[in-house]
Design a protein around this motif. Structure first.
Motif, PDB file in Angstrom:
ATOM      1  N   GLU A  10      66.885  30.917  20.299  1.00 24.56           N
ATOM      2  CA  GLU A  10      66.676  32.260  19.933  1.00 24.56           C
ATOM      3  C   GLU A  10      65.461  32.494  18.756  1.00 24.56           C
ATOM      4  OE1 GLU A  10      69.091  35.945  17.300  1.00 24.56           O
ATOM      5  OE2 GLU A  10      70.080  34.802  19.025  1.00 24.56           O
ATOM      6  N   TYR A  12      62.977  35.464  16.567  1.00 26.86           N
ATOM      7  CA  TYR A  12      62.447  37.305  16.678  1.00 26.86           C
ATOM      8  C   TYR A  12      61.023  37.440  16.535  1.00 26.86           C
ATOM      9  CZ  TYR A  12      67.354  37.545  14.153  1.00 26.86           C
ATOM     10  OH  TYR A  12      68.975  37.457  14.457  1.00 26.86           O
ATOM     11  N   GLN A  40      67.320  45.944  21.704  1.00 27.88           N
ATOM     12  CA  GLN A  40      66.980  45.578  20.531  1.00 27.88           C
ATOM     13  C   GLN A  40      66.433  43.383  20.696  1.00 27.88           C
ATOM     14  OE1 GLN A  40      65.537  45.870  17.673  1.00 27.88           O
ATOM     15  NE2 GLN A  40      66.516  48.165  18.082  1.00 27.88           N
ATOM     16  N   GLY A  41      66.230  43.215  22.173  1.00 29.51           N
ATOM     17  CA  GLY A  41      66.480  42.264  22.447  1.00 29.51           C
ATOM     18  C   GLY A  41      66.393  41.435  24.536  1.00 29.51           C
ATOM     19  N   VAL A  54      64.503  38.630  20.225  1.00 28.58           N
ATOM     20  CA  VAL A  54      65.401  39.290  19.622  1.00 28.58           C
ATOM     21  C   VAL A  54      64.163  40.224  18.227  1.00 28.58           C
ATOM     22  CG1 VAL A  54      66.893  40.147  17.736  1.00 28.58           C
ATOM     23  CG2 VAL A  54      67.445  38.308  19.809  1.00 28.58           C
ATOM     24  N   GLN A  55      63.884  41.131  18.424  1.00 27.71           N
ATOM     25  CA  GLN A  55      63.343  42.136  17.406  1.00 27.71           C
ATOM     26  C   GLN A  55      63.633  42.001  16.050  1.00 27.71           C
ATOM     27  OE1 GLN A  55      60.678  44.440  18.300  1.00 27.71           O
ATOM     28  NE2 GLN A  55      60.329  44.258  16.354  1.00 27.71           N
ATOM     29  N   VAL A  56      63.058  41.116  15.316  1.00 22.21           N
ATOM     30  CA  VAL A  56      62.755  41.279  14.273  1.00 22.21           C
ATOM     31  C   VAL A  56      63.017  42.678  13.000  1.00 22.21           C
ATOM     32  CG1 VAL A  56      60.706  41.065  13.321  1.00 22.21           C
ATOM     33  CG2 VAL A  56      62.428  39.785  11.530  1.00 22.21           C
ATOM     34  N   GLU A  57      63.938  42.947  12.117  1.00 22.61           N
ATOM     35  CA  GLU A  57      64.040  43.899  11.562  1.00 22.61           C
ATOM     36  C   GLU A  57      62.814  44.428  11.117  1.00 22.61           C
ATOM     37  OE1 GLU A  57      67.426  43.792   8.688  1.00 22.61           O
ATOM     38  OE2 GLU A  57      68.545  42.786  10.332  1.00 22.61           O
TER      39      GLU A  57
END
Length: 139
Positions: A10, A12, A40-41, A54-57
């Protein structure tokens, strides 16, 4: 038997849409198929292994990734042949992706290591290695 094989990785990413375009093309050219997608992913799967993006915050976007820090340095994939490495290298260049260690390409990993090295959108290094080549861990 799957014991000990990687189940999934995974990553980010700073921009999931940009990463989907880059990694989707690359992974599909290596035989992966899109596996999952959500706001988000997304992920791609090959046999029993899948890779997730996955899109980082937003609050973590100010901390840039660098492969020389503690953490992952690069992902290396098997190519079908030296010709496959050459084909992918040409396709990467056509897409405007910079080839790393260009002055030593395709032997940047050593005289018996036929591979192409490049970076994804978040500067994660990627390596595609022709079969039968020695393992290279120093790059």
């Amino acid at each position: 038997m799957t014991r000990g094989l990687i189940h999934h990785i995974e990553l980010y990413v700073s921009n999931v849409e940009r990463s989907t375009r880059f990694w989707g093309w690359l992974l599909e050219s290596l035989g992966y198929e899109q596996y999952q997608q959500w706001t988000q992913g997304c992920s791609w799967k090959l046999e029993n292994t899948y890779i997730v993006f996955v899109q980082v915050e937003e609050r973590f976007l100010q901390i840039p990734y660098h492969r020389s820090r503690v953490g992952m340095n690069h992902l290396a994939f098997h190519a079908e042949s030296r010709a496959h490495v050459d084909e992918l290298t040409k396709a990467l260049q056509e897409k405007g992706v910079s080839i790393l260690y260009k002055e030593r390409h395709p032997f940047a990993g050593g005289p018996h290591h036929y591979a192409v090295y490049f970076e994804g959108p978040d500067r994660i290094k990627v390596e595609l290695v022709a079969p039968g080549e020695e393992v290279s861990c120093f790059q």
